[in-house]
Design a protein around this motif. Sequence first.
Motif, PDB file in Angstrom:
ATOM      1  N   LYS A   1      -8.344  -3.135  -8.234  1.00  0.00           N
ATOM      2  CA  LYS A   1      -6.949  -3.595  -8.251  1.00  0.00           C
ATOM      3  C   LYS A   1      -6.001  -2.421  -8.034  1.00  0.00           C
ATOM      4  O   LYS A   1      -5.018  -2.526  -7.280  1.00  0.00           O
ATOM      5  CB  LYS A   1      -6.655  -4.281  -9.588  1.00  0.00           C
ATOM      6  N   MET A   2      -6.278  -1.305  -8.689  1.00  0.00           N
ATOM      7  CA  MET A   2      -5.457  -0.107  -8.497  1.00  0.00           C
ATOM      8  C   MET A   2      -5.525   0.366  -7.047  1.00  0.00           C
ATOM      9  O   MET A   2      -4.510   0.708  -6.439  1.00  0.00           O
ATOM     10  CB  MET A   2      -5.928   1.008  -9.431  1.00  0.00           C
ATOM     11  N   TYR A   3      -6.735   0.362  -6.478  1.00  0.00           N
ATOM     12  CA  TYR A   3      -6.907   0.804  -5.086  1.00  0.00           C
ATOM     13  C   TYR A   3      -6.119  -0.089  -4.131  1.00  0.00           C
ATOM     14  O   TYR A   3      -5.461   0.402  -3.204  1.00  0.00           O
ATOM     15  CB  TYR A   3      -8.395   0.790  -4.731  1.00  0.00           C
ATOM     16  N   GLN A   4      -6.185  -1.402  -4.362  1.00  0.00           N
ATOM     17  CA  GLN A   4      -5.469  -2.338  -3.508  1.00  0.00           C
ATOM     18  C   GLN A   4      -3.964  -2.113  -3.588  1.00  0.00           C
ATOM     19  O   GLN A   4      -3.251  -2.138  -2.576  1.00  0.00           O
ATOM     20  CB  GLN A   4      -5.803  -3.784  -3.910  1.00  0.00           C
ATOM     21  N   PHE A   5      -3.472  -1.869  -4.813  1.00  0.00           N
ATOM     22  CA  PHE A   5      -2.037  -1.627  -4.982  1.00  0.00           C
ATOM     23  C   PHE A   5      -1.631  -0.352  -4.250  1.00  0.00           C
ATOM     24  O   PHE A   5      -0.585  -0.304  -3.582  1.00  0.00           O
ATOM     25  CB  PHE A   5      -1.695  -1.519  -6.472  1.00  0.00           C
ATOM     26  N   LEU A   6      -2.429   0.704  -4.376  1.00  0.00           N
ATOM     27  CA  LEU A   6      -2.142   1.950  -3.665  1.00  0.00           C
ATOM     28  C   LEU A   6      -2.136   1.735  -2.155  1.00  0.00           C
ATOM     29  O   LEU A   6      -1.279   2.270  -1.443  1.00  0.00           O
ATOM     30  CB  LEU A   6      -3.173   3.021  -4.035  1.00  0.00           C
ATOM     31  N   SER A   7      -3.091   0.939  -1.673  1.00  0.00           N
ATOM     32  CA  SER A   7      -3.183   0.675  -0.236  1.00  0.00           C
ATOM     33  C   SER A   7      -1.934  -0.027   0.280  1.00  0.00           C
ATOM     34  O   SER A   7      -1.463   0.241   1.386  1.00  0.00           O
ATOM     35  CB  SER A   7      -4.414  -0.185   0.071  1.00  0.00           C
ATOM     36  N   ASN A   8      -1.384  -0.938  -0.533  1.00  0.00           N
ATOM     37  CA  ASN A   8      -0.233  -1.728  -0.105  1.00  0.00           C
ATOM     38  C   ASN A   8       1.097  -1.049  -0.368  1.00  0.00           C
ATOM     39  O   ASN A   8       2.123  -1.459   0.176  1.00  0.00           O
ATOM     40  CB  ASN A   8      -0.241  -3.090  -0.806  1.00  0.00           C
ATOM     41  N   THR A   9       1.076  -0.024  -1.232  1.00  0.00           N
ATOM     42  CA  THR A   9       2.342   0.569  -1.684  1.00  0.00           C
ATOM     43  C   THR A   9       2.580   1.956  -1.128  1.00  0.00           C
ATOM     44  O   THR A   9       3.685   2.284  -0.703  1.00  0.00           O
ATOM     45  CB  THR A   9       2.379   0.632  -3.224  1.00  0.00           C
ATOM     46  N   SER A  10       1.566   2.806  -1.157  1.00  0.00           N
ATOM     47  CA  SER A  10       1.754   4.211  -0.807  1.00  0.00           C
ATOM     48  C   SER A  10       2.109   4.359   0.668  1.00  0.00           C
ATOM     49  O   SER A  10       1.387   3.914   1.536  1.00  0.00           O
ATOM     50  CB  SER A  10       0.487   5.015  -1.108  1.00  0.00           C
ATOM     51  N   SER A  11       3.268   4.985   0.930  1.00  0.00           N
ATOM     52  CA  SER A  11       3.698   5.190   2.314  1.00  0.00           C
ATOM     53  C   SER A  11       3.888   6.661   2.639  1.00  0.00           C
ATOM     54  O   SER A  11       4.384   7.005   3.697  1.00  0.00           O
ATOM     55  CB  SER A  11       5.018   4.440   2.558  1.00  0.00           C
ATOM     56  N   SER A  12       3.513   7.533   1.716  1.00  0.00           N
ATOM     57  CA  SER A  12       3.660   8.964   1.963  1.00  0.00           C
ATOM     58  C   SER A  12       2.555   9.711   1.242  1.00  0.00           C
ATOM     59  O   SER A  12       1.843   9.147   0.412  1.00  0.00           O
ATOM     60  CB  SER A  12       5.027   9.467   1.463  1.00  0.00           C
ATOM     61  N   ASN A  13       2.431  11.000   1.561  1.00  0.00           N
ATOM     62  CA  ASN A  13       1.402  11.822   0.931  1.00  0.00           C
ATOM     63  C   ASN A  13       1.658  12.064  -0.550  1.00  0.00           C
ATOM     64  O   ASN A  13       0.778  12.540  -1.261  1.00  0.00           O
ATOM     65  CB  ASN A  13       1.307  13.170   1.645  1.00  0.00           C
ATOM     66  N   GLU A  14       2.861  11.757  -1.030  1.00  0.00           N
ATOM     67  CA  GLU A  14       3.169  12.009  -2.432  1.00  0.00           C
ATOM     68  C   GLU A  14       2.539  10.986  -3.362  1.00  0.00           C
ATOM     69  O   GLU A  14       2.457  11.205  -4.564  1.00  0.00           O
ATOM     70  CB  GLU A  14       4.688  12.067  -2.645  1.00  0.00           C
ATOM     71  N   GLY A  15       2.103   9.838  -2.836  1.00  0.00           N
ATOM     72  CA  GLY A  15       1.368   8.882  -3.638  1.00  0.00           C
ATOM     73  C   GLY A  15       2.231   8.030  -4.557  1.00  0.00           C
ATOM     74  O   GLY A  15       3.449   7.927  -4.399  1.00  0.00           O
TER      75      GLY A  15
END
Length: 281
Positions: free
Chosen positions: A223-237
């Motif tokens: 679930k965390m990975y999926q959220f990161l995949s859908n949210t993170s748009s920069s190298n800052e995470g």
Amino acid sequence: MTSYSGYSKPSYGAGGGDEGNGFYGGSQTGSQGQGGQKGFTDESLRPVTIKQLLDLEEAYPGAEFLIDGHPITQVTVVGQVRAVTPQQTNITYRLDDGTGTIDVKKWVDTDRPEEAEPKYALDQYVRVWGRLKSFNNKRHIGAHFIRGVDNFNEVNYHQMEATYVHLYFTKGPIGGAGGAANGNYNTDGNAGAGDSMFVDQYGGGAKSEETAKLGSCSPGARKMYQFLSNTSSSNEGVHLNLLTSGTGLSTRDILGAADELLAQGLVYTTVDDETWAILDY
């Protein structure tokens, strides 16, 4: 991210720790705390042997470290634990990879007393990610992350990968005209499956490796990975606070999920130890 030649891949663990407290925020100094600021985008990760770290030369005291003419920021090594020295502020492991020995210092988080106990036994193989440091003319690695090696193939793979990268810089890419490479090489350093770099170089398989690794994680980690995949748009995470509010998971659940994903080489820490980004395959 430092770029070298036609091969491009994000750095593993492009955040991490400094010598004082284990982590840093924003831009930081170079590999061993010398003058001159390095931005986050200058980060790279290079697989190396211990001999490469011991043999490299500094142009002058405090200069950045260079291997094959290229600066190194973060490095990854695989070796066998030959000595363990627990101290109040850090645990020092003496690591031997067959080419040399070097001390690896893992700084203890005072808010996590369980970290003060050594996790790795004598003669155990481990993989280390960290920064090369120099103090009183003696070099050591300031570790951001250490994990045990479960498959001996990873030991052999790492030696091959370090050799490959050395040849890449000194002889050029496969099929190239030879000579020192310029332009884009970065490796995730996660050799647990034994093929990530070579599979990407010669084609196929990388996405299935990512899927297989994710499949072995808990539902919270996925679930965390999926959220990161859908949210993170920069190298800052994405920071812990946004993850808890966005996923509905508790802080404890997020930290546990992050540990799983880090161990699988699927995410890395960025500006601090509570901010993560996806490691793209």
